[in-house]
Write an enzyme that holds these catalytic residues in place. Structure first.
Site, PDB file in Angstrom:
ATOM      1  N   HIS A   7       0.833  -1.207   0.000  1.00 22.26           N
ATOM      2  CA  HIS A   7       0.000   0.000   0.000  1.00 22.26           C
ATOM      3  C   HIS A   7       0.871   1.261   0.000  1.00 22.26           C
ATOM      4  CE1 HIS A   7      -3.669   2.347   1.171  1.00 22.26           C
ATOM      5  NE2 HIS A   7      -2.733   3.169   1.644  1.00 22.26           N
ATOM      6  N   GLU A   8       1.787   1.343   0.947  1.00 30.12           N
ATOM      7  CA  GLU A   8       2.629   2.547   1.042  1.00 30.12           C
ATOM      8  C   GLU A   8       3.577   2.643  -0.148  1.00 30.12           C
ATOM      9  OE1 GLU A   8       1.764   4.768   2.986  1.00 30.12           O
ATOM     10  OE2 GLU A   8       0.429   3.538   4.213  1.00 30.12           O
TER      11      GLU A   8
ATOM     12  N   HIS B   9       3.569   6.598  -6.911  1.00 26.91           N
ATOM     13  CA  HIS B   9       2.854   7.792  -7.361  1.00 26.91           C
ATOM     14  C   HIS B   9       3.770   9.011  -7.290  1.00 26.91           C
ATOM     15  CE1 HIS B   9      -1.341   9.961  -7.153  1.00 26.91           C
ATOM     16  NE2 HIS B   9      -0.728  10.158  -8.304  1.00 26.91           N
TER      17      HIS B   9
ATOM     18  N   HIS C 245       1.867   4.443  -2.895  1.00 24.84           N
ATOM     19  CA  HIS C 245       1.992   5.894  -2.745  1.00 24.84           C
ATOM     20  C   HIS C 245       3.366   6.359  -3.231  1.00 24.84           C
ATOM     21  CE1 HIS C 245      -1.722   6.813  -0.755  1.00 24.84           C
ATOM     22  NE2 HIS C 245      -1.481   6.099   0.324  1.00 24.84           N
TER      23      HIS C 245
END
Length: 697
Positions: free
Chosen positions: A488-489, A495, A492
Site C-alpha cells: 500500500h505505502e 505515485h 503511494h
C-alpha cells in the site's frame, strides 16, 4: 564603488550563519539529499525563520512588480517561491513524525504557529490576491495548456478557500481561527503519541503467555530487555498489540489491552483529547461558515471527486446495504464457533473478535499469521516488492549507503528508469520506536518539478512502517497484513517517484484525497495473486518457496470477514462525516456523539468507556477531515482498475504503462475523473469490488 564596512560585516555574518546551519546551505550529498547526519535540533528554528524571511521577500517582489499581472509573473512566480521553506519544513516534519523526542515536540509548538502565520500572511495579502484574481479573470482568453490551467485554478481556489475574498474583519477572524486550529491539531497528535507510549503491559508469569506464538513471546522479551525490565513487555504498537489480541488465551488481559488502546486520549488526564475535539470541530465549522459554506464537509468536498456530502453518504449506504448482512452472518458464525470451543454461552466482545476469528480461519482455511510469517522475511519481501515495480514499470532500485539518514535503521535507494535515467531517492523506515507515530505512511520530502530552466528535479520519498522487529534469533518476519501494508505505502511511493509534471504543487500525491488512495490500494491486489506470492515468499531458513497449498489457502481466505472489514471502514467514514457536517457548535458528550454517528455500521458490541475519536489522528490531525470515505471511494476504483490487469495479465506491461501514463505520472495536472476514464475508458463501477469480495457473483 565603495562598499560599507557594515554591509561587509552583515554579508559575512549571513554567510557564516548559512555555513553553520546545514539546512540553509548547499547540500553536498548524493542527489542533494538532506544532510541528516549534520542536522541538529537547534538548526530547525533558525532555518524556519530565515526561510520565512526569504519567502516574504519573494512575495514582496511579486506584489511590487510594476508590470501588469500575468500568469508567468504572478501565478508561476508564486508557485516557484518558498522552495527553501518547503525544504526546511519537509525535513523537520519527516523527523518529527518518525523520530520525535520532547525537544522536537516543543520545537513543533514553536514552529507550527510561525508557519500558520506565514501561510495567512500570503493568503490574506490583498495586493497579491488582486494580482492573482486579475489573471484568473482572464482565464478564458489565456488559452493556457491543461497543466497551467489547473495551476491557475488551484492557486485561485487556494486563496479563496483561505479567506482572501473576505472583508477585513473576516480576514482577521479567519487568521485567528486558522492559527488556533493549527495548534489544536498538533496538540491532538502529540497527545495520542504520548498517551500510547506511556502504556505498558509487563507480564512476569509465563502462564499469562498461553496461546502466544514464539515470535510474539520473543519480541516481548526483547522489548522488556531494551527497557531494562524482566519479563515480557507488551505495548499498544501494532507489532505488539495485534498478535496479543489474535493469540493470547487470557481473555482478561486481552480486554485490558483493548481498553487501554481505546482509552488513548480519553483518560481525563493531561493527554485527554475530548476538549480538543470539541474545539477542532467548532473551529472547522466556523471557518467553513465564514467562507459561505453550510458545514466543513461542504467546504472540503467541493474540490474532491465526491463533490457533495450526499455522494459520500450514497457510497457509504450502498456499501452498508451490500456488506452488513454479510458482516452479521460472520459475527454469528464466529460467536457460534466460540460457544462451541468454550462449551458455554458467549457474547463475542471486541477483545474476542481477533482471537476467535484467527482460530476459525486456521480451521477453515488451514492458514494463520504464524504459518505464513516464516515465508515473509522482510529483506526478501522488499526485493519482491521492488521486483514487482521493475516488472511493471521497468524501474530499478540500488541501495546507496552514502545518503545520510535521520536514524540508523533507515535505508536509502537510488531509483532509476529502465534506460538508466535517475528517477528518485527512496528512504525506507520499517520498525517501531518510542518517538515514532503509529501506523504507516509515505512522505514526499522533496517533490518532483521542473524549474524555469526546464531542469527536472526528481523526488525524494520516504515510506514509514511499524513492522515486527528482528530478534536475536530471527530476522524481521512479516505477517500477511504487514506485507499488504508495505504494498500500500509503496503504491503511494510509486505515485511520487513516477511523477512527470512541471509544477511541484501538482506533482505526485498532491491530488484530491479521494483519488490519492487509488495508486496505493491497487498495489494490494497483487498480494492475492499466486504468481506474485510464489515469487516473494520463501522460508527464511531453508529458502524453500511457500507451498502451493498454503498459497491456495491464503487465496481462499482472502475474503474471510470481508463484511466486517468493510463495515468497520464505513463506520469510520460515518464518524468522520458526522463530526464535519455539524452546523452548530458542539459542546456535548463526545462518546455519545460517536455512538450515535456510527452505530448503524457497528457489528461488535459497543464498550462503554471506550472511544475512537480521541485517538483518530486521520481526521483530527492527519488531513483526512471529511475525507476518510476516500479509502472506500478509491477501493471501488482500484478493484475496477485492477480488473484490467486481470483481463490482460497481472504483469502486463502495456496495461502498466497505461496506468503509469494516465494516472501515476500526471499528479494533479487534470481532474481525477478525467484521468481515470482515460485509463479505464469509462467511469468506475462498484461491481468489480463486490465481485472481488465475493459479495456478488
Amino acid at each position: 564603488m565603495k562598499i560599507s564596512v557594515i554591509f561587509l560585516f552583515t554579508l559575512s555574518f549571513f554567510n557564516m550563519t548559512h555555513a553553520a546551519n546545514p539546512l540553509l546551505g548547499a547540500y553536498r550529498t548524493p542527489h542533494e539529499t538532506y544532510p541528516f547526519d549534520k542536522i541538529k535540533h537547534a538548526h530547525y528554528l533558525p532555518a524556519v525563520d530565515e526561510s520565512i524571511r526569504q519567502l516574504e521577500k519573494e512575495v514582496a517582489s511579486i506584489v511590487n512588480n510594476p508590470q501588469p499581472p500575468t500568469f508567468e509573473n504572478t501565478v508561476v512566480a508564486l508557485e516557484r517561491s518558498g522552495k527553501l521553506l518547503g525544504r526546511v519544513t519537509s525535513a523537520f516534519f519527516a523527523v518529527l513524525n518518525a523520530e520525535a523526542d520532547e525537544e522536537m515536540m516543543n520545537l513543533s509548538q514553536e514552529i507550527s504557529p510561525k508557519l500558520s502565520e506565514c501561510r495567512n500572511n500570503i493568503h490574506l495579502n490583498e495586493a497579491l490576491f488582486a494580482r492573482i484574481k486579475a489573471v484568473y479573470d482572464q482565464k478564458a482568453s489565456l488559452n493556457l495548456p491543461v497543466e497551467e490551467a489547473k495551476l491557475l485554478q488551484r492557486t485561485f481556489d487556494g486563496f479563496a478557500d483561505n479567506g482572501a475574498s473576505l472583508p477585513p474583519e473576516g480576514k482577521d477572524r479567519f487568521r485567528r481561527l486558522s492559527m488556533e486550529l493549527s495548534q489544536l491539531q498538533l496538540t491532538f497528535e502529540q497527545n495520542v503519541l504520548k498517551d500510547k507510549n506511556r502504556y505498558e503491559l509487563l507480564l512476569t508469569d509465563e502462564k499469562d503467555l498461553a496461546g502466544l506464538p514464539e515470535s510474539a513471546r520473543e519480541a516481548a522479551l526483547l522489548r522488556a530487555g531494551e527497557k531494562g525490565k524482566t519479563g515480557w513487555l507488551f505495548t499498544l504498537s501494532e507489532p505488539s498489540y495485534i498478535p496479543f489480541m489474535q493469540y493470547a488465551d487470557n481473555r482478561s488481559l486481552r480486554e485490558q489491552l483493548f481498553r487501554a488502546r481505546q482509552q488513548t486520549g480519553n483518560s481525563d488526564n493531561e493527554y485527554d483529547n475530548k476538549e480538543n475535539i470539541r474545539k477542532i470541530v467548532r473551529i472547522r465549522m466556523e471557518i467553513a461558515q465564514l467562507l459561505g459554506y453550510k458545514n466543513y464537509a461542504e467546504y472540503e468536498l467541493k474540490n474532491k471527486m465526491a463533490k457533495k456530502s450526499e455522494n459520500v453518504y450514497r457510497l457509504l449506504e450502498q456499501l452498508l446495504e451490500a456488506y452488513k448482512p454479510v458482516a452479521i452472518n460472520e459475527y454469528n458464525t464466529i460467536q457460534g464457533f466460540a460457544m462451541g470451543i468454550e462449551n458455554r454461552q458467549v457474547t463475542l466482545m471486541p477483545w474476542d473478535w481477533s482471537y476467535y476469528s484467527e482460530k476459525l480461519k486456521n480451521i477453515r482455511f488451514r492458514v494463520d499469521d504464524e504459518m505464513t510469517r516464516p515465508y515473509f522475511e522482510l529483506e526478501r519481501v522488499t526485493k519482491g516488492v521492488f521486483g514487482l515495480a521493475t516488472q511493471l514499470y521497468g524501474i530499478t532500485f540500488r541501495e546507496n549507503r552514502e545518503i545520510p539518514v535521520y536514524h540508523p535503521e533507515v535505508r536509502t535507494y537510488e531509483v532509476s528508469d529502465e534506460n538508466g535515467k535517475f528517477l528518485a531517492v527512496l528512504y525506507t523506515d520499517f520498525f517501531p520506536r518510542e518517538g515514532k507515530q503509529s501506523g504507516a505512511w509515505m512522505d514526499g520530502i522533496q517533490p518532483q518539478y521542473r524549474d524555469k530552466k526546464g531542469i527536472d528535479h526528481r523526488p525524494h520519498i520516504v515510506i514509514v512502517m511499524n513492522f515486527t522487529r528482528p530478534t536475536e534469533t530471527k530476522p524481521s518476519l512479516l505477517t500477511y497484513e504487514e506485507v499488504n501494508t508495505f504494498l500500500h505505502e509503496f503504491g503511494h511511493a510509486l505515485h511520487g517517484m513516477l511523477s512527470e509534471v512541471t509544477y511541484s504543487s501538482l506533482s505526485g500525491t498532491g491530488v484530491e484525497q479521494d483519488f490519492v488512495e487509488l495508486p496505493s490500494q491497487i498495489m494490494e491486489n497483487w498480494l492475492d495473486e499466486e504468481p506474485f506470492l510464489d515469487r516473494i515468499a520463501a522460508h527464511y531458513q531453508t529458502g524453500e518457496k511457500i507451498p502451493s497449498e498454503l498459497v491456495h489457502n491464503l487465496m481462499d481466505a482472502s475474503n474471510f470477514n470481508t463484511g466486517y472489514k468493510c463495515c468497520r471502514q464505513v463506520s469510520f467514514g460515518l464518524l468522520d462525516m458526522a463530526w464535519h457536517t455539524l452546523t452548530t457548535p458542539f459542546d456535548g458528550d463526545v462518546a455519545a456523539f460517536e455512538k450515535n454517528a456510527w452505530e448503524r455500521a457497528l457489528i461488535l458490541p459497543a464498550v462503554p468507556g471506550t472511544l475512537m475519536s480521541s485517538s483518530f489522528n486521520h481526521i483530527f490531525s492527519g488531513g483526512y477531515a471529511a475525507g476518510y470515505y476516500g479509502y472506500k471511494w478509491a477501493e471501488v476504483m482500484d478493484a475496477d482498475a485492477f480488473s484490467v490487469f486481470k483481463t490482460a495479465g497481472i504483469f502486463d506491461r502495456n496495461v502498466a504503462n497505461a496506468f503509469r501514463e494516465h494516472i501515476l505520472s500526471k499528479g494533479d495536472t487534470e481532474e481525477p475523473d478525467v484521468l481515470y476514464k482515460r485509463f479505464r475508458g469509462r467511469e468506475p463501477s462498484i461491481d468489480a469490488l463486490l465481485i472481488r469480495n465475493g459479495v456478488k457473483k
